[in-house]
Scaffold this active site. Structure first.
Site, PDB file in Angstrom:
ATOM      1  N   LYS A 138      95.561  34.571 -17.399  1.00  7.21           N
ATOM      2  CA  LYS A 138      94.694  34.500 -18.568  1.00  7.21           C
ATOM      3  C   LYS A 138      94.343  35.912 -19.070  1.00  7.21           C
ATOM      4  CE  LYS A 138      90.430  32.316 -20.044  1.00  7.21           C
ATOM      5  NZ  LYS A 138      89.254  31.577 -19.609  1.00  7.21           N
TER       6      LYS A 138
ATOM      7  N   THR B 139      85.901  41.267 -20.064  1.00  9.36           N
ATOM      8  CA  THR B 139      87.108  42.100 -20.018  1.00  9.36           C
ATOM      9  C   THR B 139      87.875  41.983 -21.332  1.00  9.36           C
ATOM     10  OG1 THR B 139      87.306  41.988 -17.641  1.00  9.36           O
ATOM     11  CG2 THR B 139      89.347  42.367 -18.841  1.00  9.36           C
ATOM     12  N   GLN B 140      87.995  40.766 -21.828  1.00  4.36           N
ATOM     13  CA  GLN B 140      88.692  40.581 -23.114  1.00  4.36           C
ATOM     14  C   GLN B 140      88.024  41.411 -24.207  1.00  4.36           C
ATOM     15  OE1 GLN B 140      89.196  36.444 -24.309  1.00  4.36           O
ATOM     16  NE2 GLN B 140      89.059  35.797 -22.192  1.00  4.36           N
TER      17      GLN B 140
ATOM     18  N   GLU C   6      78.437  69.723   3.245  1.00  2.00           N
ATOM     19  CA  GLU C   6      78.885  68.369   2.868  1.00  2.00           C
ATOM     20  C   GLU C   6      79.913  68.370   1.738  1.00  2.00           C
ATOM     21  OE1 GLU C   6      75.854  69.635   2.374  1.00  2.00           O
ATOM     22  OE2 GLU C   6      74.900  68.910   0.542  1.00  2.00           O
TER      23      GLU C   6
ATOM     24  N   CYS D 108      70.420  73.378   3.525  1.00  2.00           N
ATOM     25  CA  CYS D 108      69.735  74.077   2.429  1.00  2.00           C
ATOM     26  C   CYS D 108      68.213  73.925   2.556  1.00  2.00           C
ATOM     27  CB  CYS D 108      70.273  73.596   1.086  1.00  2.00           C
ATOM     28  SG  CYS D 108      70.128  74.863  -0.184  1.00  2.00           S
TER      29      CYS D 108
ATOM     30  N   GLN E 298      65.284  75.431   5.227  1.00  2.00           N
ATOM     31  CA  GLN E 298      64.021  76.067   4.837  1.00  2.00           C
ATOM     32  C   GLN E 298      62.821  75.355   5.465  1.00  2.00           C
ATOM     33  OE1 GLN E 298      64.249  76.265   0.527  1.00  2.00           O
ATOM     34  NE2 GLN E 298      65.944  77.721   0.563  1.00  2.00           N
TER      35      GLN E 298
ATOM     36  N   ILE F 138      78.781  55.073 -28.306  1.00  2.00           N
ATOM     37  CA  ILE F 138      79.034  55.940 -29.466  1.00  2.00           C
ATOM     38  C   ILE F 138      79.498  57.322 -29.002  1.00  2.00           C
ATOM     39  CG2 ILE F 138      77.910  57.198 -31.362  1.00  2.00           C
ATOM     40  CD1 ILE F 138      76.156  54.729 -31.777  1.00  2.00           C
TER      41      ILE F 138
ATOM     42  N   HIS G 163      75.832  74.218   1.646  1.00  2.00           N
ATOM     43  CA  HIS G 163      76.057  72.763   1.613  1.00  2.00           C
ATOM     44  C   HIS G 163      77.423  72.410   2.212  1.00  2.00           C
ATOM     45  CE1 HIS G 163      72.580  71.638  -0.868  1.00  2.00           C
ATOM     46  NE2 HIS G 163      72.727  72.844  -1.390  1.00  2.00           N
TER      47      HIS G 163
END
Ligand code: GLN
Length: 537
Positions: free
Chosen positions: A223, A191-192, A509, A381, A385, A148, A507
């Site tokens: 198909k 899928t259909q 990464e 990070c 610490q 929805i 960070h």
């Protein structure tokens, strides 16, 4: 400007974001300028306040936006730099509409989903198009067709495509073709039904990217084509990858997805040159060396909570021709058993970021194990610490040292709230966020790895190293190799007399890519490899 809309059907977690990013890679390698954008139908303004259990990783951009982890895929797979404009949630849309309503912008009208909410969504597409100056904008719509809360987004892109015309807009639907064991075959019905649902709201996909665990075969494709009203060549197979997500662009290229996209959008370009990507993949699939890294975290059972960390480790492996086996270790397990039992035999230990008390003592013990045994350590990070807390307790004999995040009344708050955070009462979007300059010390390991003295790194934290303790730490061999340019905020620490013990407040990464591995991860894996050889691991 050309617009590609990527929707998802049947189930979530199909890798829609990855598919969108991989298409971005292919188009970019055809010489096109590409940008990507994600729409998330939930009502949170951004994922910053959501638990990793709900949402997976929160990916941080240069401008400090806390965004969906799919934006991480977009930045890793393409050269595009994203901003907070590239991730739109229902929460942001409604906040904007309500703000305008209160201002009286709607001039007495009844404010409705159509056209006011849908217009706001379309404004964002337009804004990105103008701001990015790209040839192609790929917009991924989060959630699954039939939800929805996703409807306003689907309605908005339907209207938008009508507006810009069908040679300028394309709908790609990523769907699922499950293998039913009892029947021994792949099934097309979900899928259909999912395509039928899309068509009900006026969207006919041009291309179906079919996710399955095995090859589909010609008949099945025929198909799907017939029942879903998509030309045969538009039925694209995207099998589960064998080794790595970085195979996806090559797989889609073999399926000629980019060729079809360019034909439908009337984009004339040479074929994508993917030779560098193939080189990366070769190193990923058949590396010269192998190492084992332990990642000690608190969301270890979730695939997605440390997504960028895992990817950056793999990139660091590519840079060193090392295949990396990642051992995921639950920090609380270290608290229950002895650290040795879980950490012995690893080539390196990484402690990623985190919030909240659970598992912190386990992470402290992991840092201790790495320090005492000379095992390469990378702390990110919270990982920096806990290394600080550990050093304070064991080396400086401040037995009760802690972070005020976990122990507000500790006599030795070696990690404490950032000054700028003291007045903060609202939790959403208020941490120290985004790219900030970091000054590296001449001669430090960090400066050598980066090959630079000023770097920009992305942040997401509220606590920092408490400068009252700097002298005592420094005297004991705990070096502050990176700080904010004014020298006040500790950004990188490293230990003397250790093969590799580096931890940072930011960070890294978030800025690593397969074709540009981050220097700290490159250095960490190199150290891990050297240590593993030396120990015969
Ligand atoms: N919880 C710590 C802080 O807020 C660490 C944050 C992190 O690891 N991203 O400073």
């Amino acid at each position: 400007m050309k617009y590609i809309f990527v929707t998802g059907g049947v189930v979530s977690s199909l890798g829609k974001g990855l598919t969108a990013a991989a298409l971005g890679t292919l188009l970019e390698n055809r010489g096109l300028k590409v940008t990507l954008q994600k729409f998330d139908p939930y009502l949170n303004v951004d994922p910053g306040t959501m638990s990793p259990f709900q949402h997976g990783e929160v990916y941080v951009l240069d401008d400090g936006a806390e965004t969906d982890l799919d934006l991480g895929h977009y930045e890793r797979f393409t050269g595009t730099k994203l901003t907070r404009m590239n991730n739109l949630t229902s929460g942001q849309v409604y906040a904007k509409v309500l703000e305008r309503e209160r201002r009286g912008d709607y001039l007495g009208k009844t404010v409705q989903v159509i056209p006011h909410v849908t217009d706001e969504i379309q404004n964002r597409i337009q804004a990105i198009a103008e701001q990015s100056k790209s040839d192609v904008l790929i917009t991924e719509i989060g959630g699954t067709t039939g939800d929805i809360e996703g409807l306003p987004f689907l309605e908005a892109i339907r209207e938008f495509a009508l507006e810009v015309g069908y040679t300028n807009a394309l709908f790609i639907h990523v769907t699922f073709v499950p293998f039913i064991k009892a029947a021994g075959e792949l099934k097309t019905k979900p899928t259909q039904q999912s395509v039928a649902k899309l068509r009900e709201i006026g969207i006919t996909p041009h291309i179906l990217v079919c996710r399955s665990d095995r090859a589909m075969g010609k008949e099945l494709r025929q198909k799907i084509s017939l029942f879903c009203n998509v030309p045969y060549e538009g039925v694209i197979e995207e099998k589960d990858v064998e080794h790595s997500i970085y195979e996806v662009p090559l797989m889609l290229q073999r399926e000629r997805l980019d060729e079809l996209v360019c034909r439908l959008l009337r984009l004339e370009t040479p074929p994508a040159n993917m030779s560098h990507w193939q080189d990366i993949l070769r190193k990923l699939i058949a590396p010269q060396h192998r190492v084992r890294i332990g990642v000690v975290g608190k969301y270890i059972e979730l695939q997605d909570a440390y997504k960028s960390v895992y990817e950056a480790i793999i990139h660091g492996g590519v840079a060193n021709d090392c295949g990396v086996a990642i051992e995921k270790i639950e920090a609380e397990e270290i608290e229950k058993f002895c650290a040795e039992k879980l950490l012995k035999g690893l080539g390196g230990i990484l402690v990623p970021g985190g919030f909240g008390e659970r598992g912190v003592e386990g992470k402290v013990r992991a840092a201790r194990f790495a320090r005492e045994n000379g095992v390469p350590y990378l702390g990110l990070c919270l990982g920096m610490q806990v290394a600080t807390i550990e050093f304070a307790r064991d080396v400086l004999h401040l037995e009760k040292a802690h972070s005020t995040e976990f122990e507000p009344t500790t006599p030795d708050p070696v990690i404490a709230l950032l000054d700028e955070q003291r007045q903060v009462t609202r939790l959403g979007g208020t941490m120290r966020l985004g790219a900030q300059p970091v000054q590296l010390k001449v001669g430090s390991r960090a400066a050598k790895l980066y090959g630079a003295f000023v770097v920009n790194e992305r942040h997401r934290h509220r606590y920092e190293f408490n400068n009252d303790y700097r002298k005592a730490f420094e005297a004991a061999g705990f070096h502050f190799s990176g700080t904010s340019p004014d020298g006040k905020l500790v950004e990188v620490i490293e230990l003397a007399d250790h093969p590799f013990f580096v931890a940072c407040q930011f960070h890294p990464e978030f800025q690593s890519k397969p074709n540009a591995p981050h220097p700290l991860f490159r250095g960490f894996i190199a150290a891990t490899h050297a240590y593993s050889c030396q120990r015969g691991l």
